[in-house]
Design a protein around this motif. Structure first.
Motif: not given
Length: 207
Positions: A160-187
């Motif tokens: 559940v944590m992985c799904i929630a965090a990664l889905e949230g990261a996708v939203v942040l990436c889309r709004s900031t137009r950078t992949p950095e949130p995905l990288h941070q959440v992944g780490h």
């Protein structure tokens, strides 16, 4: 534009498949409300008569089938990495979404998330279908973590944590137009998984 349902690149196929892939793309960009017959026809180049030939129930059938099509495509991402363990699976998801977001120039997110937050009465069935897809992902992730040695409760919590965090990261990436949130959440997810693994194997002193 890259397509989640088409394995990140749209491939040639049947008219029906082209309409499904197009509907997924619109769902990713505009949400359920933006998926109209006219928009799907205009983007896919399908003839108008093909709508009720392939989707006799009209827009509602097209939406549900497009959502399930996208859900199945994303489930394949989980299945492809499941045997390599939870960390490999997180990395696979990060790489997948990084490519998908970059391919759309950060204009399109997760179609399942878009369906889940649909608020109109006509599209309420989509939220239910999206919930079922998320449940499938949770179960698949949980099974992966159980194979890693975690107890069922911990495995489901991590899933559940992985799904929630990664889905949230996708939203942040889309709004900031950078992949950095995905990288941070992944780490951070990798750190969490490794930490929980350490506790599982060695325990917590004084506990």
């Amino acid at each position: 534009m890259a397509s989640v349902a088409g394995g990140l690149t749209r491939k040639r196929g049947s008219t029906r498949r082209a309409m499904l892939v197009t509907a997924v793309d619109v769902l990713r960009e505009r949400g359920a409300a933006g998926v109209t017959i006219d928009e799907v026809l205009a983007r896919s180049g399908a003839p108008r008569g093909s709508v009720y030939y392939h989707f006799p129930q009209g827009r509602s059938q097209l939406l549900i089938e497009a959502l399930n099509y996208a859900g199945d495509s994303l489930t394949e991402v989980i299945d492809a990495a499941a045997d390599r363990g939870g960390i490999a699976l997180v990395r696979q998801f990060v790489a997948f979404w990084e490519r998908a977001l970059a391919g759309s120039a950060y204009t399109a997110g997760c179609p399942v998330m878009a369906a889940a937050i649909s608020s109109t009465e006509d599209d309420s069935v989509l939220a239910t279908a999206a919930g079922e897809i998320f449940a499938r992902w949770r179960d698949a992730l949980s099974q992966t973590f159980r194979r890693d040695g975690f107890e069922s409760a911990d495995a489901e919590s991590l899933a559940v944590m992985c799904i929630a965090a990664l889905e949230g990261a996708v939203v942040l990436c889309r709004s900031t137009r950078t992949p950095e949130p995905l990288h941070q959440v992944g780490h951070q997810l990798e750190f969490l998984i490794k930490s929980r693994e350490f506790v599982r194997v060695y325990g917590i002193p004084g506990r």
